[in-house]
Motif scaffolding. Structure first.
Motif, mmCIF file in Angstrom:
data_model
loop_
_atom_site.group_PDB
_atom_site.id
_atom_site.type_symbol
_atom_site.label_atom_id
_atom_site.label_comp_id
_atom_site.label_asym_id
_atom_site.label_seq_id
_atom_site.Cartn_x
_atom_site.Cartn_y
_atom_site.Cartn_z
ATOM 1 N N SER A 131 0.509 1.777 10.964
ATOM 2 C CA SER A 131 -0.549 2.106 10.006
ATOM 3 C C SER A 131 0.039 2.534 8.671
ATOM 4 N N ALA A 132 1.131 3.302 8.713
ATOM 5 C CA ALA A 132 1.776 3.741 7.469
ATOM 6 C C ALA A 132 2.399 2.565 6.728
ATOM 7 N N LEU A 133 2.979 1.611 7.468
ATOM 8 C CA LEU A 133 3.590 0.443 6.828
ATOM 9 C C LEU A 133 2.563 -0.383 6.063
ATOM 10 N N GLN A 134 1.341 -0.408 6.554
ATOM 11 C CA GLN A 134 0.304 -1.203 5.899
ATOM 12 C C GLN A 134 -0.183 -0.574 4.598
ATOM 13 N N THR A 135 0.219 0.670 4.325
ATOM 14 C CA THR A 135 -0.167 1.330 3.073
ATOM 15 C C THR A 135 0.883 1.155 1.974
ATOM 16 N N VAL A 136 2.039 0.569 2.315
ATOM 17 C CA VAL A 136 3.089 0.363 1.308
ATOM 18 C C VAL A 136 2.652 -0.755 0.368
ATOM 19 N N PRO A 137 2.650 -0.534 -0.936
ATOM 20 C CA PRO A 137 2.207 -1.570 -1.897
ATOM 21 C C PRO A 137 3.061 -2.838 -1.796
ATOM 22 N N GLN A 138 2.404 -3.971 -1.621
ATOM 23 C CA GLN A 138 3.128 -5.236 -1.502
ATOM 24 C C GLN A 138 3.813 -5.627 -2.807
ATOM 25 N N GLU A 139 3.293 -5.133 -3.933
ATOM 26 C CA GLU A 139 3.899 -5.468 -5.225
ATOM 27 C C GLU A 139 5.348 -4.996 -5.306
ATOM 28 N N GLN A 140 5.630 -3.855 -4.670
ATOM 29 C CA GLN A 140 6.995 -3.332 -4.699
ATOM 30 C C GLN A 140 7.949 -4.226 -3.911
ATOM 31 N N PHE A 141 7.469 -4.787 -2.793
ATOM 32 C CA PHE A 141 8.295 -5.719 -2.026
ATOM 33 C C PHE A 141 8.588 -6.978 -2.850
ATOM 34 N N GLU A 142 7.558 -7.487 -3.516
ATOM 35 C CA GLU A 142 7.732 -8.698 -4.312
ATOM 36 C C GLU A 142 8.699 -8.459 -5.466
ATOM 37 N N ALA A 143 8.583 -7.282 -6.113
ATOM 38 C CA ALA A 143 9.490 -6.964 -7.209
ATOM 39 C C ALA A 143 10.924 -6.830 -6.711
ATOM 40 N N ASP A 189 14.271 -9.062 -7.769
ATOM 41 C CA ASP A 189 15.498 -8.420 -8.256
ATOM 42 C C ASP A 189 16.697 -8.693 -7.353
ATOM 43 N N GLY A 190 16.464 -9.380 -6.232
ATOM 44 C CA GLY A 190 17.563 -9.734 -5.342
ATOM 45 C C GLY A 190 17.985 -8.629 -4.386
ATOM 46 N N ALA A 191 17.091 -7.712 -4.073
ATOM 47 C CA ALA A 191 17.418 -6.617 -3.155
ATOM 48 C C ALA A 191 17.575 -7.140 -1.730
ATOM 49 N N SER A 192 18.528 -6.580 -1.003
ATOM 50 C CA SER A 192 18.729 -6.964 0.397
ATOM 51 C C SER A 192 17.665 -6.313 1.272
ATOM 52 N N SER A 193 17.603 -6.732 2.537
ATOM 53 C CA SER A 193 16.623 -6.168 3.469
ATOM 54 C C SER A 193 16.852 -4.672 3.678
ATOM 55 N N TRP A 194 18.132 -4.284 3.748
ATOM 56 C CA TRP A 194 18.448 -2.871 3.931
ATOM 57 C C TRP A 194 18.024 -2.054 2.716
ATOM 58 N N GLN A 195 18.247 -2.589 1.516
ATOM 59 C CA GLN A 195 17.849 -1.888 0.295
ATOM 60 C C GLN A 195 16.331 -1.756 0.194
ATOM 61 N N VAL A 196 15.622 -2.809 0.593
ATOM 62 C CA VAL A 196 14.148 -2.747 0.598
ATOM 63 C C VAL A 196 13.663 -1.670 1.555
ATOM 64 N N PHE A 197 14.280 -1.645 2.726
ATOM 65 C CA PHE A 197 13.885 -0.632 3.712
ATOM 66 C C PHE A 197 14.204 0.775 3.226
ATOM 67 N N ARG A 198 15.401 0.962 2.677
ATOM 68 C CA ARG A 198 15.862 2.304 2.290
ATOM 69 C C ARG A 198 15.106 2.850 1.080
ATOM 70 N N PHE A 199 14.876 2.013 0.069
ATOM 71 C CA PHE A 199 14.349 2.512 -1.201
ATOM 72 C C PHE A 199 12.837 2.296 -1.374
ATOM 73 N N ILE A 200 12.235 1.460 -0.519
ATOM 74 C CA ILE A 200 10.795 1.207 -0.654
ATOM 75 C C ILE A 200 10.043 1.633 0.597
ATOM 76 N N THR A 201 10.428 1.052 1.744
ATOM 77 C CA THR A 201 9.670 1.316 2.973
ATOM 78 C C THR A 201 9.795 2.767 3.426
ATOM 79 N N LEU A 202 11.040 3.232 3.575
ATOM 80 C CA LEU A 202 11.268 4.574 4.126
ATOM 81 C C LEU A 202 10.653 5.689 3.287
ATOM 82 N N PRO A 203 10.796 5.686 1.955
ATOM 83 C CA PRO A 203 10.162 6.770 1.177
ATOM 84 C C PRO A 203 8.646 6.843 1.321
ATOM 85 N N HIS A 204 7.997 5.703 1.569
ATOM 86 C CA HIS A 204 6.544 5.700 1.696
ATOM 87 C C HIS A 204 6.064 6.217 3.056
ATOM 88 N N ILE A 205 6.891 6.067 4.077
ATOM 89 C CA ILE A 205 6.417 6.405 5.422
ATOM 90 C C ILE A 205 7.123 7.615 6.019
#
Length: 294
Positions: free
Chosen positions: A178-190, A194-210
């Motif tokens: 449920s928390a993952l579904q609240t993360v803005p998709q625009e941030q993933f697209e951005a 920018d060429g972010a790796s999967s780990w960077q996306v998880f660390r800097f976008i997903t984890l701070p939101h949840i």
């Protein structure tokens, strides 16, 4: 006049809930604190005030410390396993496009069953005499004798932790999903642009939101697992040789086995103070996360 009537009506509506909470929580809680300072037992209506004597005897009892360290191990491994498994399942289901509802429903099944059903089901599966799994292992020639899952101290603890992870991971999964579904998709697209790796996306976008949701789940599960009585009592009863005796089991045996209700109440008060300290630490960390995210 209308305001006064409204006030009366408001209290009238909440009074049943206040009475129920008072009878089921406040009164037993205050009674436990009071009895912890007395010689209260279940064999005699008479008792005396003894101050901190019960606490001194409990803290000097090696069985108390054995139960305390068992509770720490039980809580740590169960909580770590539940968070890890639940988090992985949530990330996996979040990526699934088709039949997501089906996987979510199937994985939540363990949490939906009553504890007594779960306990007796695992007893039937793992029992060393008539259990399905031990006899299957012998028939397949993997072992000569059925493994003693509930009568060996090491196996009993491992099985309890495994069952508790299986039981509690779905709750973590549903809440994290449920928390993952609240993360803005625009941030993933951005991030992808920018060429972010999967780990960077998880660390800097997903984890701070949840992480606040995960923190609250850790607080709740810590309380529930540390206080857990039914699944341990139904599967092992604290055995073999007190290898799986946790503090709730120890307090129960002290109160209903030896009838020493005063000393048992002292154990429950110490348990409450320990959990209160842990929760205050958790909430301090969560509050710090909330400030950082603003």
């Amino acid at each position: 006049m209308l305001i006064k009537k409204f006030d009366y009506a408001r209290w009238l509506f909440v009074m049943p809930a206040i009475i129920v909470v008072g009878l089921l929580f406040v009164y037993p809680f205050l009674s436990s604190i009071y009895f912890s300072f007395t010689t209260k037992n279940l064999l005699s209506p008479n008792y005396q005030f003894v101050g901190l004597d019960n606490y001194r005897k409990v803290l000097a009892d090696p069985d108390f410390w054995n139960s305390f360290f068992n509770s720490l191990k039980w809580t740590f491994f169960s909580l770590a396993g539940q968070v890890l498994v639940g988090f992985i399942l949530a990330l996996a289901i979040h990526r699934i496009k088709r039949f997501k509802w089906l996987y979510r429903t199937l994985l939540i099944i363990p949490w939906a069953f009553p504890t007594i059903v779960i306990a007796f089901s695992w007893q039937w599966i793992l029992n060393g005499v008539y259990g399905y799994l031990p006899n299957l292992i012998v028939k397949l020639g993997l072992m000569n004798n059925p493994p003693a899952f509930f009568t060996d101290s090491t196996w009993a603890f491992v099985c309890l932790v495994g069952i508790n992870i299986w039981f509690g991971a779905p709750l973590i999964m549903v809440n994290v999903l449920s928390a993952l579904q609240t993360v803005p998709q625009e941030q993933f697209e951005a991030a992808r642009i920018d060429g972010a790796s999967s780990w960077q996306v998880f660390r800097f976008i997903t984890l701070p939101h949840i992480r606040v949701v995960i923190g609250l789940l850790v607080v709740l599960r810590t309380i529930w697992i540390f206080n857990n009585f039914d699944i341990v009592y139904l599967l092992t009863g604290g055995g073999p040789s007190n290898a799986t005796t946790t503090l709730p089991i120890f307090a129960y045996n002290l109160g209903w086995g030896t009838q020493l209700l005063g000393r048992s109440s002292a154990v429950t008060v110490l348990l409450f103070l320990f959990l209160l300290t842990i929760c205050l630490l958790y909430f301090y960390i969560i509050r710090k996360w909330e400030k950082e995210s603003k």
